[in-house]
Design a protein around this motif. Sequence first.
Motif, PDB file in Angstrom:
ATOM      1  N   TRP A   1       0.835  -1.210   0.000  1.00 37.46           N
ATOM      2  CA  TRP A   1       0.000   0.000   0.000  1.00 37.46           C
ATOM      3  C   TRP A   1       0.868   1.258   0.000  1.00 37.46           C
ATOM      4  N   TYR A   2       1.947   1.213   0.770  1.00 37.30           N
ATOM      5  CA  TYR A   2       2.875   2.346   0.778  1.00 37.30           C
ATOM      6  C   TYR A   2       3.441   2.579  -0.614  1.00 37.30           C
ATOM      7  N   MET A   3       3.888   1.519  -1.268  1.00 38.32           N
ATOM      8  CA  MET A   3       4.467   1.657  -2.595  1.00 38.32           C
ATOM      9  C   MET A   3       3.451   2.232  -3.578  1.00 38.32           C
ATOM     10  N   ASN A   4       2.211   1.756  -3.492  1.00 36.05           N
ATOM     11  CA  ASN A   4       1.165   2.266  -4.373  1.00 36.05           C
ATOM     12  C   ASN A   4       0.910   3.749  -4.125  1.00 36.05           C
ATOM     13  N   SER A   5       0.844   4.140  -2.848  1.00 37.88           N
ATOM     14  CA  SER A   5       0.590   5.548  -2.519  1.00 37.88           C
ATOM     15  C   SER A   5       1.730   6.450  -2.961  1.00 37.88           C
ATOM     16  N   VAL A   6       2.954   6.032  -2.667  1.00 39.36           N
ATOM     17  CA  VAL A   6       4.118   6.834  -3.060  1.00 39.36           C
ATOM     18  C   VAL A   6       4.188   6.946  -4.579  1.00 39.36           C
ATOM     19  N   GLY A   7       3.998   5.830  -5.269  1.00 42.19           N
ATOM     20  CA  GLY A   7       4.091   5.843  -6.726  1.00 42.19           C
ATOM     21  C   GLY A   7       3.030   6.701  -7.382  1.00 42.19           C
ATOM     22  N   THR A   8       1.772   6.468  -7.031  1.00 46.13           N
ATOM     23  CA  THR A   8       0.692   7.223  -7.664  1.00 46.13           C
ATOM     24  C   THR A   8       0.741   8.698  -7.277  1.00 46.13           C
ATOM     25  N   SER A   9       1.045   8.997  -6.016  1.00 49.37           N
ATOM     26  CA  SER A   9       1.088  10.397  -5.572  1.00 49.37           C
ATOM     27  C   SER A   9       2.220  11.160  -6.252  1.00 49.37           C
TER      28      SER A   9
ATOM     29  N   GLY B   1     -10.573   0.478 -19.789  1.00 52.81           N
ATOM     30  CA  GLY B   1     -10.026  -0.721 -19.174  1.00 52.81           C
ATOM     31  C   GLY B   1      -8.992  -0.430 -18.102  1.00 52.81           C
ATOM     32  N   LEU B   2      -9.149   0.691 -17.391  1.00 51.25           N
ATOM     33  CA  LEU B   2      -8.167   1.116 -16.405  1.00 51.25           C
ATOM     34  C   LEU B   2      -8.627   0.924 -14.966  1.00 51.25           C
ATOM     35  N   ILE B   3      -9.760   0.247 -14.776  1.00 50.00           N
ATOM     36  CA  ILE B   3     -10.196  -0.048 -13.417  1.00 50.00           C
ATOM     37  C   ILE B   3      -9.181  -0.986 -12.759  1.00 50.00           C
ATOM     38  N   ASN B   4      -8.892  -0.734 -11.497  1.00 53.68           N
ATOM     39  CA  ASN B   4      -7.923  -1.527 -10.736  1.00 53.68           C
ATOM     40  C   ASN B   4      -6.519  -1.451 -11.345  1.00 53.68           C
ATOM     41  N   SER B   5      -6.103  -0.225 -11.681  1.00 52.60           N
ATOM     42  CA  SER B   5      -4.753  -0.004 -12.207  1.00 52.60           C
ATOM     43  C   SER B   5      -4.265   1.362 -11.745  1.00 52.60           C
ATOM     44  N   TRP B   6      -2.954   1.545 -11.779  1.00 51.08           N
ATOM     45  CA  TRP B   6      -2.396   2.849 -11.407  1.00 51.08           C
ATOM     46  C   TRP B   6      -2.911   3.932 -12.350  1.00 51.08           C
ATOM     47  N   GLY B   7      -3.053   3.598 -13.630  1.00 44.82           N
ATOM     48  CA  GLY B   7      -3.562   4.581 -14.588  1.00 44.82           C
ATOM     49  C   GLY B   7      -4.951   5.059 -14.230  1.00 44.82           C
ATOM     50  N   GLY B   8      -5.790   4.139 -13.777  1.00 46.94           N
ATOM     51  CA  GLY B   8      -7.139   4.519 -13.388  1.00 46.94           C
ATOM     52  C   GLY B   8      -7.161   5.419 -12.172  1.00 46.94           C
ATOM     53  N   ILE B   9      -6.195   5.248 -11.262  1.00 41.80           N
ATOM     54  CA  ILE B   9      -6.105   6.115 -10.084  1.00 41.80           C
ATOM     55  C   ILE B   9      -5.559   7.482 -10.461  1.00 41.80           C
ATOM     56  N   VAL B  10      -4.571   7.499 -11.347  1.00 48.28           N
ATOM     57  CA  VAL B  10      -3.836   8.733 -11.648  1.00 48.28           C
ATOM     58  C   VAL B  10      -4.595   9.672 -12.585  1.00 48.28           C
ATOM     59  N   LEU B  11      -5.103   9.165 -13.691  1.00 49.83           N
ATOM     60  CA  LEU B  11      -5.629  10.021 -14.755  1.00 49.83           C
ATOM     61  C   LEU B  11      -6.685  11.030 -14.298  1.00 49.83           C
ATOM     62  N   PRO B  12      -7.723  10.626 -13.537  1.00 55.19           N
ATOM     63  CA  PRO B  12      -8.747  11.612 -13.157  1.00 55.19           C
ATOM     64  C   PRO B  12      -8.248  12.704 -12.210  1.00 55.19           C
TER      65      PRO B  12
ATOM     66  N   ALA C   1      -3.016  14.005  -3.100  1.00 60.34           N
ATOM     67  CA  ALA C   1      -3.143  12.709  -3.767  1.00 60.34           C
ATOM     68  C   ALA C   1      -2.960  11.572  -2.766  1.00 60.34           C
ATOM     69  N   TRP C   2      -2.031  11.735  -1.831  1.00 61.10           N
ATOM     70  CA  TRP C   2      -1.794  10.717  -0.803  1.00 61.10           C
ATOM     71  C   TRP C   2      -3.039  10.520   0.067  1.00 61.10           C
ATOM     72  N   ASN C   3      -3.696  11.616   0.429  1.00 60.35           N
ATOM     73  CA  ASN C   3      -4.850  11.555   1.333  1.00 60.35           C
ATOM     74  C   ASN C   3      -6.160  11.209   0.635  1.00 60.35           C
TER      75      ASN C   3
END
Length: 245
Positions: free
Chosen positions: A39-47, A103-114, A174-176
Amino acid sequence: MTSIKSDTEVVSRSPGLFPKAPTLEPYHYVIEHSSIAQWYMNSVGTSAIIAVLVLMMSVGCAYALSQIQFPGRRVIYGALIASVMVPAEALIINHFVLMNMFGLINSWGGIVLPQLVVPSVIIILKQFFDQIPKEFREAAMLDNAGHLRTLWKIYVPMNWGVITALGITTFIAAWNNFLWPFLVATSDSTITIPVGITQVKDVFGVRFAKDMAAAVLAGLPVAILYLVFQKQITRAIMLSAGIKG
């Protein structure tokens, strides 16, 4: 205080503020029985990706709106100002449908783009670019510098302080962010920290000490970031509050 108490002490008839027998067992449980490292890696990466891309896009948009005369410039700027009044929650359904189509549900792209378009950041940067005398740009143009070179050699360095401050606050926002990742991320490979701490469960039901330990671990990086960059964050918050006000 609750995160370093035992489960028995938390639910006792007369719990105090300070633990009678401090223990790190809740932290051990969260670390061993959850995917908090992922979860940390996902948050740091996407944020980090969101903060970098938001700044790159916002700097370019702000420069164009501030220094380049083109048809529809005032209309676009007016739309940006109006969009500040639209709550993010009002766009959730549209974003979800769009990400599902791609097709970006459940992916970093789906979290980041919007989360890449932040009107308040563009508006703040435009106001700072407006304050730079036009003679700087004219001198750069006489030296055969194009708009891109002028932006990165003159406007970005002269506003590096506010750009840094906006980048830090964008990263923290983005982190929060909880609602959008909660809807679009469905596995440990994409879940971020705010969503992940809601997944910490015990076979015996709710365990408040473990929940509080997860919350402390989730908020610790942001707290450290705030302490290190307190002045820059305060400045960016004041600028954003002025725009929204």
